[in-house]
Design an enzyme around this catalytic site. Structure first.
Site, PDB file in Angstrom:
ATOM      1  CG  ASP A  88      50.771  13.392 -42.061  1.00 63.72           C
ATOM      2  OD1 ASP A  88      51.850  13.507 -41.449  1.00 63.72           O
ATOM      3  OD2 ASP A  88      49.795  12.775 -41.610  1.00 63.72           O
ATOM      4  CE  LYS A 145      49.192  10.675 -38.886  1.00 71.55           C
ATOM      5  NZ  LYS A 145      50.049  10.731 -40.087  1.00 71.55           N
TER       6      LYS A 145
END
Length: 265
Positions: free
Chosen positions: A100, A64
């Site tokens: 997220d 990420k």
């Protein structure tokens, strides 16, 4: 259109099942697959994506933060966090987003409506932790506390938090209304715990962002203690739904996305 999730390991991911069901229900001729890219091969990301003819992709552990240098643009949230979990490819440009946080907080508020007054401990300082912390921040009256093995991970954080060690977290567990594990510990092992939960207050909500297994050792131990638990399923569904919106501009069928994942699990 072709989409994928990249990470390592990736065989546990139910993203292909979820997204392909959404495409089917919406009558779309699109595909979604999982692509395993070990860290030592990540420099080949551009070649891999071109070979797969992807129009967009999700990014999961441990890439990420690693994906950012390969992007042409990133949205404000991703820039602030230094982490990306969704990439849209438009006219050859790679544009990074982070879904997220919004995915997790939607699920958390459904089970804990009085979020504003909660004292929250998060465990872990990776990309998912950053995304959730950033989304939680404007909802909270109390400062967010985050524990990690090494406090060096917080050097580039721009959010005003209380950073503590895992040992400090263990000692002060009873002070928190919500405890959230954002690390991958528990994804593979049925017994490994990120911290000792012996000081946990039975009224504390205990959460884990892992969704497979549905009940990690962390959650099982908390449940044995009488705590309410929340796994990462809603976060997974919601972040996937937000990714779909970014890629297509359309509304996903969240009900069917969740139904197919639960059926598989």
């Amino acid at each position: 259109m072709n989409f994928a999730v990249i990470g390592h390991p990736i065989d546990h991911s139910l993203s292909p099942i979820m997204h392909n069901e959404n495409f089917k229900i919406n009558g779309e001729d699109s595909t979604y697959k999982a692509i395993d890219i070990p860290e030592e091969q990540f420099h080949l990301i551009k070649e891999i994506v071109r070979k797969e003819s992807l129009d967009g992709f999700n990014v999961t552990i441990p890439h990420k933060e690693r994906i950012i240098p390969y992007l042409d643009e990133i949205d404000e949230q991703s820039r602030h966090l230094g982490a990306v979990n969704t990439v849209k490819i438009t006219n050859g440009k790679w544009i990074g987003h982070n879904t997220d946080g919004i995915g997790y907080v939607k699920g958390l508020k459904a089970i804990y409506p009085d979020l504003e007054n909660a004292y929250i401990l998060m465990i872990g300082a990776g990309g998912a932790s950053k995304g959730i912390a950033n989304e939680l921040y404007p909802h909270l009256n109390n400062k967010l506390t985050i524990a990690n093995r090494t406090l060096d991970r917080f050097k580039n954080w721009s959010i005003d938090i209380n950073a503590i060690s895992l040992k400090e977290a263990e000692r002060s567990l009873s002070e928190f209304d919500i405890v959230i594990n954002t690390t991958p510990i528990g994804m593979k092992s049925e017994s490994e715990l990120i911290i000792n939960l012996s000081n946990l207050d039975p009224d504390t909500l205990v959460s884990d962002i892992i969704y497979t297994p549905l009940k990690t050792a962390f959650l099982s131990k908390a449940e044995e203690n009488g705590n309410t638990i929340l796994n990462g399923l809603d976060m997974f569904i919601n972040q996937g739904a937000e990714s779909y919106k970014i890629w297509t501009g359309k509304e996903p069928n969240i009900k069917h996305m969740k139904k197919v994942v639960l059926k598989y699990l």
